[in-house]
Design an enzyme around this catalytic site. Structure first.
Site, PDB file in Angstrom:
ATOM      1  N   ASP A  90       1.041  -1.102   0.030  1.00 21.57           N
ATOM      2  CA  ASP A  90      -0.286   0.067  -0.033  1.00 21.57           C
ATOM      3  C   ASP A  90       0.863   1.243  -0.515  1.00 21.57           C
ATOM      4  O   ASP A  90       2.090   0.899  -0.417  1.00 21.57           O
ATOM      5  CB  ASP A  90      -1.162  -0.002   1.139  1.00 21.57           C
ATOM      6  CG  ASP A  90      -0.349   0.373   2.546  1.00 21.57           C
ATOM      7  OD1 ASP A  90       1.363   0.293   2.313  1.00 21.57           O
ATOM      8  OD2 ASP A  90      -0.983  -0.203   3.671  1.00 21.57           O
TER       9      ASP A  90
ATOM     10  N   ASP B  34       1.606   5.124   2.167  1.00 17.67           N
ATOM     11  CA  ASP B  34       0.732   5.099   3.356  1.00 17.67           C
ATOM     12  C   ASP B  34       1.412   6.986   3.589  1.00 17.67           C
ATOM     13  O   ASP B  34       2.660   7.063   3.118  1.00 17.67           O
ATOM     14  CB  ASP B  34       1.610   4.782   4.622  1.00 17.67           C
ATOM     15  CG  ASP B  34       1.869   3.219   4.354  1.00 17.67           C
ATOM     16  OD1 ASP B  34       0.163   2.654   4.818  1.00 17.67           O
ATOM     17  OD2 ASP B  34       2.479   1.831   4.456  1.00 17.67           O
TER      18      ASP B  34
ATOM     19  N   ASP C 216      -3.164   5.002   2.483  1.00 20.76           N
ATOM     20  CA  ASP C 216      -3.325   4.968   4.099  1.00 20.76           C
ATOM     21  C   ASP C 216      -3.056   6.365   4.600  1.00 20.76           C
ATOM     22  O   ASP C 216      -2.442   6.131   4.166  1.00 20.76           O
ATOM     23  CB  ASP C 216      -3.128   3.747   4.977  1.00 20.76           C
ATOM     24  CG  ASP C 216      -3.121   2.667   5.409  1.00 20.76           C
ATOM     25  OD1 ASP C 216      -4.479   2.353   5.003  1.00 20.76           O
ATOM     26  OD2 ASP C 216      -2.995   1.619   5.821  1.00 20.76           O
TER      27      ASP C 216
HETATM   28  N1  DCP Z   1       2.933  -0.045  11.423  1.00 14.00           N
HETATM   29  C1  DCP Z   1       2.910  -0.722  13.220  1.00 14.00           C
HETATM   30  N2  DCP Z   1       2.343  -2.322  13.796  1.00 14.00           N
HETATM   31  C2  DCP Z   1       1.821  -2.642  12.906  1.00 14.00           C
HETATM   32  C3  DCP Z   1       0.574  -2.610  12.060  1.00 14.00           C
HETATM   33  C4  DCP Z   1       1.326  -1.243  11.848  1.00 14.00           C
HETATM   34  O1  DCP Z   1       4.316  -0.404  13.190  1.00 14.00           O
HETATM   35  N3  DCP Z   1       0.900  -3.386  13.853  1.00 14.00           N
HETATM   36  C5  DCP Z   1       3.298   0.780  11.444  1.00 14.00           C
HETATM   37  C6  DCP Z   1       4.228  -0.066  11.235  1.00 14.00           C
HETATM   38  C7  DCP Z   1       4.522  -0.296   9.403  1.00 14.00           C
HETATM   39  C8  DCP Z   1       3.969   1.148   9.010  1.00 14.00           C
HETATM   40  O2  DCP Z   1       3.243   0.960  10.093  1.00 14.00           O
HETATM   41  O3  DCP Z   1       5.747   0.128   8.996  1.00 14.00           O
HETATM   42  C9  DCP Z   1       2.715   0.910   7.945  1.00 14.00           C
HETATM   43  O4  DCP Z   1       2.430  -0.133   7.450  1.00 14.00           O
HETATM   44  P1  DCP Z   1       2.292  -1.431   6.885  1.00 14.00           P
HETATM   45  O5  DCP Z   1       1.476  -2.307   6.797  1.00 14.00           O
HETATM   46  O6  DCP Z   1       1.691  -0.094   5.294  1.00 14.00           O
HETATM   47  O7  DCP Z   1       3.410  -1.181   6.422  1.00 14.00           O
HETATM   48  P2  DCP Z   1       4.770  -1.368   5.635  1.00 14.00           P
HETATM   49  O8  DCP Z   1       4.743   0.407   4.700  1.00 14.00           O
HETATM   50  O9  DCP Z   1       6.473  -0.738   6.717  1.00 14.00           O
HETATM   51  O10 DCP Z   1       4.564  -2.119   4.249  1.00 14.00           O
HETATM   52  P3  DCP Z   1       4.309  -2.741   2.377  1.00 14.00           P
HETATM   53  O11 DCP Z   1       5.545  -1.649   2.247  1.00 14.00           O
HETATM   54  O12 DCP Z   1       4.190  -3.904   2.530  1.00 14.00           O
HETATM   55  O13 DCP Z   1       3.342  -1.478   3.061  1.00 14.00           O
HETATM   56 MG    MG Z   2       3.155   0.340   3.675  1.00  7.62          MG
END
Ligand code: DCP
Ligand code: MG
Length: 370
Positions: A205, A207, A294
């Site tokens: 996604d 963010d 998001d």
């Molecule tokens: N986050 C967190 N704990 C969670 C969910 C999210 O600390 N339970 C934080 C860390 C993530 C950020 O929010 O890096 C964004 O969530 P994403 O699920 O979008 O994760 P990423 O952006 O790191 O991964 P992707 O590249 O798959 O979107």
């Molecule tokens: Mg993400």
């Protein structure tokens, strides 16, 4: 007098926030194997088993070179007997039988498929599995299954949102959000967070943190953004969550708890012609792609905490909080940092301020891929 070894090995901390972990993972064979086990334990909601393997995988990701022999594991933190046995087997046989068994397990495969749908978590996936369902088609055509709004969107746009989002696509989405947000207030700033801020080329996604410098001005920002996207005909799904911030509340001890900011989970229609480097594909049926976005709107005084919390990685966040609690008697979450010794909240304008409060060396976002 004791003599120290001439060349002591650099010690690796048990906390990811005291390690620098770039995307350059030299131990992918091992971490990929451990991640299968972690995922499988997440499906069965075995939190205890997840923790150990997650920490082990994270340590391996931080190493500056591949493990070349079993002796290389000596002195590394967080590697339990299970992890060592798996690494040993991969050394000897090229793969781990425990991991191979999971990969060929029907339940694992089915839950992996079901949870790849937006809005479907392990509990729902398991419910469908126990009903004998094995394919997305079967779920969709099963009349007794009532999908919620999120899952319905997840199925509708599955083809697009199950594909990775590229950095160029993330940038194009950023331009759209910036444009619609600036109609609400010209002082809105927008910051790309999550995996893209850590330097990843692809994500599941996009963010963003949205911020308005004047305190209290942020109310109404996300409804206005959603409204404009809808009027432009590019809003495919939206779930707006109003702020439930209680400033007086101490940061919770619960690591994975959601924060209380005003936020929304969206699916937007991204015209492919807006994506830099895009080349026309005559065989393509559509000139747009559905993308998961998001948006989070923290109040100004929480901004640094929100930025740190939303930049990840999830394991880096877990270890920051654990380090704060166990090593500093402090509570950290996405809103604040609380010192239990002095019973005070510690203010921060930047991420650097937060690392300094915690007595940690600053770790750049691209070194947080723990
Ligand atoms: N986050 C967190 N704990 C969670 C969910 C999210 O600390 N339970 C934080 C860390 C993530 C950020 O929010 O890096 C964004 O969530 P994403 O699920 O979008 O994760 P990423 O952006 O790191 O991964 P992707 O590249 O798959 O979107
Ligand atoms: Mg993400």
């Amino acid at each position: 007098k004791k003599t120290l070894p001439a060349n002591p090995l650099p010690t690796v901390s048990q906390y990811a926030c005291q390690r620098r972990t770039t995307l350059d993972n030299h131990n992918k064979v091992f971490t990929d194997a451990l991640e299968v086990l972690i995922e499988n334990y997440e499906f069965s909601d075995n939190k205890g088993a997840c923790v150990g393997f997650r920490r082990a995988a994270s340590v391996l990701k931080s190493l500056p070179k591949p493990l070349r022999c079993l002796k290389d594991m000596e002195g590394l933190p967080c590697l339990g007997d299970d992890t060592k046995a798996i690494i040993e087997e991969i050394y000897e046989c090229g793969s781990s039988s425990r991991v191979e068994n999971i990969l060929s397990d029907e339940k694992y495969q089915t839950l992996k498929l079901f949870t790849s749908v937006f809005g479907v978590g392990p509990k729902t996936g398991d419910k469908w599995y126990r009903r004998g369902l094995r394919a997305l088609e079967q779920v969709h055509s099963e009349p007794s299954i009532q999908l919620n709004k999120m899952q319905a969107a997840g199925f509708l746009y599955y083809e697009d949102i199950s594909k990775p989002v590229s950095r160029a696509e993330a940038k194009a989405v950023g331009c759209i959000i910036e444009e619609v947000a600036s109609c609400f207030s010209s002082s809105v700033t927008i910051t790309l967070t999550g995996g893209f801020r850590r330097g990843k080329e692809f994500g599941h996604d996009v963010d963003f943190l949205l911020s308005i410098p004047e305190p209290g001005k942020e109310d109404g920002l996300l409804p206005a953004v959603i409204d404009r996207l809808r009027k432009q005909g590019i809003l495919l799904y939206s779930d707006l969550q109003e702020s439930t911030l209680q400033q007086w509340k101490r940061p919770s001890r619960c690591f994975d708890s959601m924060d209380h900011f005003q936020k929304c989970f969206l699916i937007v229609k991204l015209w492919t012609r807006l994506v830099e480097g895009h080349r026309e594909d005559p065989s393509s049926r559509r000139d747009w792609k559905a993308v998961r976005v998001d948006l989070v709107v923290p109040p100004v005084d929480c901004y640094a905490f929100a930025l740190l919390g939303w930049s990840g990685s999830t394991q880096f966040e877990r270890d920051l909080r654990r380090f704060a609690r166990l090593e500093r008697r402090m509570l950290l979450d996405n809103h604040a940092l609380y010192d239990k010794t002095t019973n005070t909240f510690l203010q921060a304008k930047t991420e650097e301020d937060i690392f300094a409060h915690l007595g940690l060396d600053y770790i750049e976002p691209w070194q947080r891929n723990a």
